[in-house]
Design an enzyme around this catalytic site. Sequence first.
Site, short mmCIF file in Angstrom:
data_model
loop_
_atom_site.label_atom_id
_atom_site.label_comp_id
_atom_site.label_asym_id
_atom_site.label_seq_id
_atom_site.Cartn_x
_atom_site.Cartn_y
_atom_site.Cartn_z
N ASP A 1 0.84 -1.21 0.00
CA ASP A 1 0.00 0.00 0.00
C ASP A 1 0.87 1.26 0.00
O ASP A 1 0.58 2.24 -0.70
CB ASP A 1 -0.89 0.02 1.25
CG ASP A 1 -2.12 -0.87 1.08
OD1 ASP A 1 -2.28 -1.46 -0.01
OD2 ASP A 1 -2.91 -0.99 2.05
N GLU B 1 -2.84 -1.36 -8.38
CA GLU B 1 -1.64 -0.55 -8.63
C GLU B 1 -1.72 0.07 -10.01
O GLU B 1 -0.71 0.32 -10.66
CB GLU B 1 -0.38 -1.43 -8.44
CG GLU B 1 -0.04 -2.40 -9.54
CD GLU B 1 -0.99 -3.59 -9.73
OE1 GLU B 1 -2.11 -3.55 -9.22
OE2 GLU B 1 -0.59 -4.52 -10.45
N1 GTP Z 1 -0.94 -3.74 -1.34
C1 GTP Z 1 -1.93 -3.74 -2.22
N2 GTP Z 1 -1.97 -4.71 -3.17
C2 GTP Z 1 -2.96 -4.71 -4.07
C3 GTP Z 1 -3.98 -3.73 -4.03
N3 GTP Z 1 -4.82 -3.98 -5.05
C4 GTP Z 1 -4.35 -5.08 -5.71
N4 GTP Z 1 -3.21 -5.51 -5.11
C5 GTP Z 1 -2.36 -6.65 -5.48
O1 GTP Z 1 -1.58 -6.25 -6.61
C6 GTP Z 1 -1.17 -7.46 -7.25
C7 GTP Z 1 -1.30 -7.26 -8.75
O2 GTP Z 1 -0.73 -8.39 -9.34
P1 GTP Z 1 -0.84 -8.73 -10.86
O3 GTP Z 1 -2.14 -8.22 -11.41
O4 GTP Z 1 -0.54 -10.17 -11.01
O5 GTP Z 1 0.24 -7.86 -11.54
P2 GTP Z 1 1.78 -7.66 -11.24
O6 GTP Z 1 2.31 -8.59 -10.21
O7 GTP Z 1 1.95 -6.19 -10.96
O8 GTP Z 1 2.43 -8.02 -12.61
P3 GTP Z 1 2.43 -7.17 -13.93
O9 GTP Z 1 1.30 -6.16 -13.85
O10 GTP Z 1 2.21 -8.13 -15.02
O11 GTP Z 1 3.73 -6.48 -13.99
C8 GTP Z 1 -2.05 -8.58 -6.71
O12 GTP Z 1 -1.24 -9.37 -5.86
C9 GTP Z 1 -3.11 -7.87 -5.89
O13 GTP Z 1 -3.50 -8.61 -4.76
C10 GTP Z 1 -3.94 -2.76 -2.99
O14 GTP Z 1 -4.77 -1.87 -2.88
N5 GTP Z 1 -2.90 -2.81 -2.11
#
Ligand code: GTP
Length: 405
Positions: free
Chosen positions: A285, A311
């Site tokens: 976060d 993100e």
């Molecule tokens: N800390 C945090 N994590 C989040 C939030 N929203 C989503 N996530 C996490 O962000 C991660 C996104 O992962 P992926 O969509 O696989 O994408 P990535 O690992 O960034 O890989 P690429 O986008 O392909 O580079 C997941 O593990 C979600 O659980 C949030 O508000 N806070």
Amino acid sequence: MELIRQLDTATLAFVTGLAGLLLAGTMVGIRLAGMRNPALRYWALAGLAAAVGHLLAHWALTFHVAMPRVGSLALANAMVTIVHVSLLAGVRAFLGKPPRWLLLAPLALLTASAGYVAPEAWADMRVRIVVLGFLYLVLDAIAAVLLWRSGSARGERFQFVAASAFGFNAVVLAVRIAHALWRHTPDATFAHEPFQTLVFVLGLVFIAVLTVGLALLMFRDRELELRRLVHRDPLTGLFNRRSLFEHAAREQARCERYGAPLSLIMLDIDAFKSVNDTYGHGAGDDVICETAARVALGLRDVDAAFRLGGEEFLILLPSTGLDDAVAVAERLRQSVSDTPMAPIGRTVTASFGVTELARGHEDWERAMRRADTALYRAKDEGRDRVFAMSAPCNTAPADAVLDVP
Ligand SMILES: Nc1nc2c(ncn2[C@@H]2O[C@H](COP(=O)(O)OP(=O)(O)OP(=O)(O)O)[C@@H](O)[C@H]2O)c(=O)[nH]1
């Protein structure tokens, strides 16, 4: 003037005391209605002090209560000083500044002890009017300037009512000081004399207008807070997805009207899952917040940044063509990846998809999908880069990976 002559000061003291109670009650009521602004307690205290001071005076005058002169003066001076000090502390708290009440409150002790320290001088009504009047004038003028300045800076017209009330009282005090210096002054605060009575009436007007002004400030503050909650993402403070379409429609209409381009940047932190997995969700976060702050810092005032979720972010760039938007995205890419993120002590990278809206009211969702496609092309090409896609009917260069670090 005849009306002023007919009014008696004991009744005016009573009505002013009631007005003080109304000010305090209004502030307590607003607090009970769920508003938590710290200014409320200072303004309630000011109302209470005004009520105590004036109702005691009314009681003493009406029932001819014999009170030691120096003692009653000390109490009255302390109460009125607390009124002005608390009003200013409340204004400071309202504007997010340290209230400095503890620093200002000793002024009440000073004014209360003046009659004991210099009994002869303090017995002179003219001296009291000049010294106390000047002190209150300065406190009220500061409150007026603070509110007026912040109202102008934020375009908040509501602040001008309270600012004007403070300014009005400062002017009344200045006139009262001038009158005391140049004209005969009765030697008792509640003496029945037209100018004295007029000053009381104007004091009553001050408290009444101030009560309305401060209540307006509170309701406006609440409305802005609710609007912020509706339109802003609570984690990053950026605009949220809900406000995107309203914002985008407005910008699109404006740009179409002036024949200006409008571009979109969509960005996503790379491999964010590994940040969460390695450092925990809380640190994740914090990384999202720091990324948002770096992005927001790199934009112009007219640009708008949104957190779409997770993100992923979107940036609207009014009056910006595709080439310039790519340059902005490249600058943002560097600002995200150049220095380590404080919460995890290492760098992260982000990928960027850029597009420009086609002229002639292109469907917004379609432009979003194109920015999304461009973003995923940037991911496919190896991440940490900017990928641009021109609108189908534009004559801009064909799709290209514009930056491969
Ligand atoms: N800390 C945090 N994590 C989040 C939030 N929203 C989503 N996530 C996490 O962000 C991660 C996104 O992962 P992926 O969509 O696989 O994408 P990535 O690992 O960034 O890989 P690429 O986008 O392909 O580079 C997941 O593990 C979600 O659980 C949030 O508000 N806070």
